[in-house]
Structure formats: C-alpha cells, structure tokens
Write an enzyme that holds these catalytic residues in place. Structure first.
Site, PDB file in Angstrom:
ATOM      1  CG  ASP A 131     -39.588  40.360   5.104  1.00  0.00           C
ATOM      2  OD1 ASP A 131     -39.887  40.629   3.927  1.00  0.00           O
ATOM      3  OD2 ASP A 131     -38.599  39.673   5.438  1.00  0.00           O
ATOM      4  CG  ASP A 159     -36.231  41.741   2.039  1.00  0.00           C
ATOM      5  OD1 ASP A 159     -37.057  41.758   2.981  1.00  0.00           O
ATOM      6  OD2 ASP A 159     -36.174  42.640   1.180  1.00  0.00           O
ATOM      7  CG  ASP A 195     -42.400  43.448   2.035  1.00  0.00           C
ATOM      8  OD1 ASP A 195     -43.575  43.209   2.402  1.00  0.00           O
ATOM      9  OD2 ASP A 195     -41.536  42.552   1.910  1.00  0.00           O
ATOM     10  CG  ASP A 221     -44.083  60.751   7.161  1.00  0.00           C
ATOM     11  OD1 ASP A 221     -43.868  61.969   7.214  1.00  0.00           O
ATOM     12  OD2 ASP A 221     -43.937  59.976   8.129  1.00  0.00           O
ATOM     13  CG  ASP A 277     -40.285  64.785   8.713  1.00  0.00           C
ATOM     14  OD1 ASP A 277     -40.468  64.016   9.665  1.00  0.00           O
ATOM     15  OD2 ASP A 277     -39.155  65.231   8.409  1.00  0.00           O
ATOM     16  CD  GLU A 297     -41.914  65.489  13.511  1.00  0.00           C
ATOM     17  OE1 GLU A 297     -41.330  64.787  14.342  1.00  0.00           O
ATOM     18  OE2 GLU A 297     -41.378  65.849  12.442  1.00  0.00           O
ATOM     19  CG  HIS A 357     -40.877  57.198  13.392  1.00  0.00           C
ATOM     20  ND1 HIS A 357     -41.951  58.056  13.415  1.00  0.00           N
ATOM     21  CD2 HIS A 357     -39.903  57.848  12.717  1.00  0.00           C
ATOM     22  CE1 HIS A 357     -41.640  59.174  12.782  1.00  0.00           C
ATOM     23  NE2 HIS A 357     -40.398  59.074  12.343  1.00  0.00           N
ATOM     24  CG  ASP A 358     -38.947  60.487  15.346  1.00  0.00           C
ATOM     25  OD1 ASP A 358     -38.213  59.746  14.670  1.00  0.00           O
ATOM     26  OD2 ASP A 358     -39.590  61.439  14.869  1.00  0.00           O
TER      27      ASP A 358
END
Ligand code: TEU
Length: 556
Positions: free
Chosen positions: A20, A24, A28, A97, A199, A254, A326-327
């Site tokens: 970040d 916030d 990013d 992605d 994806d 994927e 991330h899954d």
C-alpha cells in the site's frame, strides 16, 4: 516465436495485499512499483498481476465492471502504464489476469442486458425461463454456494452465474462476445503487456441445453456440463489466431478438472491455443469434490500425480509448476510443516518447484514461508467463498468449531493476508489497518529480517532461482522418478546431454536411512544444494533428516 516463458520464473501478485503506497490499508499499483527491485533481486522474470480493473469487489476483482480501466483504490490507467514501463525497464515482463468467463453484474453489458428480453446486449449472457412448475432451470450449484441461477425480477428470467450472483456468465456462443474479448485482449497487448493468465478459461463453453446433473438430490456441481465443454477449443483457437499469435506473448489458462490428455489439447504447440495451463490434480489431493470436503493427504498420491504430469507434458506440451496462489491455502502449511520445520519444509518445497520441468510460479509471500492464519472470529474474514460456506454450514447445524477449522485450513483468506515486509504494526504493508488483518507472525516472519539472513527462506529462494537458471537440464532434461513406492520421499533424476541431476525431497518430519541404488552412482555426483546446510552425503547409505532436500549434479 521464441519460448522465453519456458526458462522464466513467474511471481504472482495479489494487488490488494502486496503493498500500500497511500496509507488507505489497500495495496495499490504505485505500491507494486516500489517493490519491483525486490522482485528483480529475487530473480523473477515475469509478474502475473491478479485483476486490477474496475470492480465492485464481490470477489476481489474477479468481477470486472470495466476491462479498460483501473480500480480507483489501486490507482489510475496512467499508473498502470507507468508500472508496465518500469517492469520492462528492469528486464521483466508482465501478465494481466483476463477474467472473461463472466463479468460483474455492474458491467455496462449486463446493466443493458437485464433491461429487457429484446435488449441488444441480452444475448451476451445466459438466460432461462423458470420451469413450468416454478422450479430452477437446472440443479447446478454455484462454486460460491446456492444455485447458479439468479432470478431477475424485471424480466422474470434467471441468469446463469457459476460463481457469485455478482458474476454473470458470458455467452461465448454469441460471436459478438468473442469479438469483445478479442478487443479487450488487444487493448492490453497494445499497452505492452506480455500475456495473460486466463481465469477459469475452460468453463467458457457450456453443454447446449444446460442439462441437470442426473440422479442428484438437491443442488450439485454441474462440472461435467461446463468444464472443457464442446466448443472451448474452437473458441481458444479463434482467440489465438486472431489475437495472441500476432504478439510475442504467453498465456496460462486456469483449468480445473483437466487430465494430461485434456491439457495436451490446450497447450500443444500445434494446437494454437495456450502456452500452458494450471492443472488442479496435485492440489486436490486433500479434498473430495469441493474444497470443503477434506480427505487425508498422502505423499504417495501427491508425488504420483506430479510425476504423471512431468512425464506426460515433457517433450510435447508444457507444464506450469505451482503449489499455491490466491485461492489455495499457504503451501508450507499444507504440504510442509509450518511449526517446528517451517524453515526446512518451505525450502524443501522450493527445491521441488525449482527443479521440476515446467514454468515455476511463486505466489507472493511463499518466498518468505508465509503461513495460514487463524483469526478468532469469522468477522475478520472477507472471502466470498468462505463466508458462503460459513452461512450454509451454520444453517445446516455444523458445529462452529468444525466450520472455523475449515476456514483455517482451506479458506482463501490465509493466502490473502498482507505481504509481510517487516515487523512493524502493519507489517510494512501499510501505515493504517489493512483491509484484511496481517498475520500476527509478521513480527518474526518478514522480508526485512529474511533479506539480512543467509539461512532464511527468502535467501534460499533467491539462490534456487539462480541455480535453476544455471542448469538448463531443469528446463530441457528428461524426468525419471526414483523410490516410487516410498511413502515419505519424492526423488527424481533429470538428465540432458550435458548434465545429470538427482533431487531428493523428504516430505515428512521423520528421520530415516535409505540405500541409494548403485545405478545412480551417487558417489560420483556433487552435492549442489542442501536445505539443511549439509556439506557432504557420504556414500550410498544416507540418513535423511526431517523435510530434508538435496540436489546432486554431475557434468558429463
Ligand atoms: O478460480 C476458480 C476456481 O476454480 C477455484 O480455485 C475457486 O477459487 C473456487 O474455490 C472453486 O471452488 C478463479 C479465481 O482464481 C478465483 O479467485 C475466482 O474467485 C474465480 O475464478 C471466479 O473468477
């Protein structure tokens, strides 16, 4: 066209959790830019960025409302263009992605489509009338709980969503949809991106008629009617012909539910579809059907699947090599030992990833040995999939303790806690409380500490990536498995015209002795890598330590 992606090491960034820059609590794009030197230093060639497009964030960016613009919290299109330039300036490449099985329900196409049955965009999506008896069009269960059908009040029809209701499936049978996808791909390729991670790309062609799964009670996964469907190869080939083949890029699809036979159809060079796919067989070795139905994991099954893929996509086709993303739960917590043998087992898994044939993927934080997290309360969790399961299971009366255990060991948020840059309050990720809390172990498990420690997981990754690049046998050499019947070790030999390499990985906390086959001629080989600081092996009888990994080499 050159196949630079075969020699590359790829790093996946989950943007909201990486860095970040503006305090916030949300990662990013300028934050990513700040850490590019860290990635370059690690030896990374290609960065895969999880989605950064405009999105209502029902599924953290996998629900896109504008494919040509950037999520405000992440920055601007200008920031993204700058990032692409900075990545290229460092000699690295970038994959975006491409999430085109579905859009967000806030995408202008869907907003139009739902207005009326004769809207020009109606046919961009998949609509069905309720059955005459008022029941759902079919019995498919969404990946995120409940039915795949959502009733649209305005027109009285249901729309299909394999994921959440905020992610309506696109109708790829409509040629206009395919043209739109090509335009999106060209938009980013013309900005200089070097390819795409695509994806759930094997979900895009549904079996006509969308039949119910026969003989099922209640809702069930309709996988067989939309995974690797009847026209998927035609669609991908078309995309390749019209767009991908015009650029020097790579693509990785994927693809849950592929066997090596099916994978060949996606990735063999003469098919003109994709460069490689993510298969799921090895990461489904501790579940049945869905991620919430656990079963015991065994080294034997796991390694037999990896070997099968190594052999099947060796000379023809190409493998991707990965243990987490991330899954998925954190790899060291799942296949290693995130307690007593954290260091050894994280390095052992790295040794495997960096010595198999295929393109290895490192998921952010994996190079530090980041682990699963256990927050006390469900309110600390954000993942749409985990929260869906939580609601369902609670309603079914599953004990709370069991539900939370599932969240801990299988939920996706464990892989999504912020990157652990240092030991400060918010792990150096942000100056304010992040969107998802940091893992409390960041006080001692973090990049700053590991960078200064030659024995850290991070230092090991750096040296293994460099090792991989010095030994072409890893990319090109043959693969032969040894000790197939052993229930603790995974061992294999790699060989090309110049070199022979032998890798041994102990996937257990047990110490034992093994006798090496004469044929391997171990005494003639040189110890090149050891995750436990071994200086020599001795002879053909070797004491193997918990989670030990070593690599031996011999020049010919
Ligand atoms: O994942 C699709 C997928 O098959 C699973 O790994 C998914 O996470 C789910 O657990 C199935 O049970 C992709 C993305 O990687 C994931 O983040 C998205 O949520 C999903 O597609 C929808 O876009």
């Amino acid at each position: 066209m050159s196949e630079w992606w075969k020699n590359a090491v790829i790093y996946q960034i989950y943007p909201r959790s990486f860095m970040d820059s503006d305090g916030d609590g949300m990662g990013d794009i300028p934050g990513i830019e700040k850490r590019l030197d860290y990635l370059k230093d690690l030896g990374i060639d290609i960065i895969w960025l999880s989605p950064v497009y405009k999105s209502p964030n029902v599924d953290n960016g996998y629900d896109i409302s504008d494919y040509r613009d950037i999520q405000e919290e992440f920055g601007t299109l200008a920031d993204m263009e700058h990032l692409i330039g900075e990545i290229h300036r460092r000699g690295m490449r970038i994959l975006m992605d491409l999430v085109v099985n579905h859009t967000s329900d806030q995408h202008p196409w869907f907003i139009e489509a739902r207005k009326s049955k004769d809207n020009p965009k109606r046919d961009y999506y998949i609509w069905r009338d309720p059955n005459p008896d008022g029941s759902l069009p079919n019995n498919w269960e969404s990946h995120f709980s409940g039915s795949v059908w959502q009733l649209d009040e305005q027109t009285g029809q249901y729309y299909l969503h394999i994921f959440s209701a905020g992610q309506p499936d696109l109708n790829w049978e409509n040629p206009e949809v395919r043209e739109e996808v090509k335009d999106i791909a060209r938009f980013w390729l013309d900005k200089g991106v070097d390819g795409f991670r695509m994806d759930v790309i094997n979900f895009i062609s549904k079996v006509p008629g969308l039949p119910s799964v026969p003989g099922a009670k209640g809702l069930v996964r309709g996988n067989m009617f939309y995974m690797n469907g009847p026209r998927v190869h035609e669609y991908l080939h078309e995309l390749n012909e019209d767009v991908f083949s015009k650029y020097d890029i790579m693509t990785v699809g994927e693809t849950p539910s592929v066997t090596p036979e099916i994978a060949h159809q996606y990735v063999d060079a003469d098919r003109g579809e994709l460069s490689m796919v993510f298969q799921f067989e090895h990461i489904n070795t501790d579940i049945r059907g869905t991620r919430w139905q656990l079963r015991p994991w065994t080294v034997k099954e796991f390694k037999s699947i990896i070997s099968k893929w190594q052999k099947a996509l060796g000379d023809k086709g190409w493998n991707s090599v990965y243990l987490s993303n991330h899954d998925q739960p954190r790899s060291v917590s799942r296949y290693g030992n995130d307690d007593r043998y954290l260091l050894e087992s994280a390095k052992m898994l790295c040794t495997m990833d960096m010595t198999l044939r295929g393109t290895p993927y490192v998921y952010q934080g994996e190079e530090l040995g980041m682990t699963n997290v256990r927050f006390d309360d469900i309110s600390s969790y954000q993942d749409v999939e985990s929260l869906g399961m939580y609601r369902d299971y609670k309603a079914k009366g599953v004990p709370m303790h069991d539900i939370m255990e599932l969240v801990y060991c299988r939920g996706r948020d464990s892989a999504r806690t912020p990157m652990q840059w240092d030991g400060s309050e918010y792990a150096g990720f942000s100056t304010s409380r992040p969107w998802l809390d940091v893992n409390p172990n960041h006080t001692w498990l973090n990049a700053e500490k590991e960078a200064a420690d030659p024995d850290s997981v991070l230092s090991f990754y750096r040296s293994m990536i460099a090792f991989r690049k010095k030994h072409p046998v890893i990319v090109d050499g043959s693969f032969r498995e040894w000790f197939e019947d052993h229930d603790r070790i995974f061992a294999y030999e790699r060989e090309d015209d110049d070199e022979r390499m032998f890798v041994l990985l102990n996937f257990s906390a047990t110490k034992f002795t093994i006798i090496m086959p004469e044929e391997l001629d171990i005494p003639s080989m040189e110890l090149a890598v050891s995750n436990i600081g071994r200086k020599e092996l001795g002879g053909n009888i070797i004491s193997v330590y918990p989670y030990e990994a070593f690599v031996l080499v011999k020049r010919k």
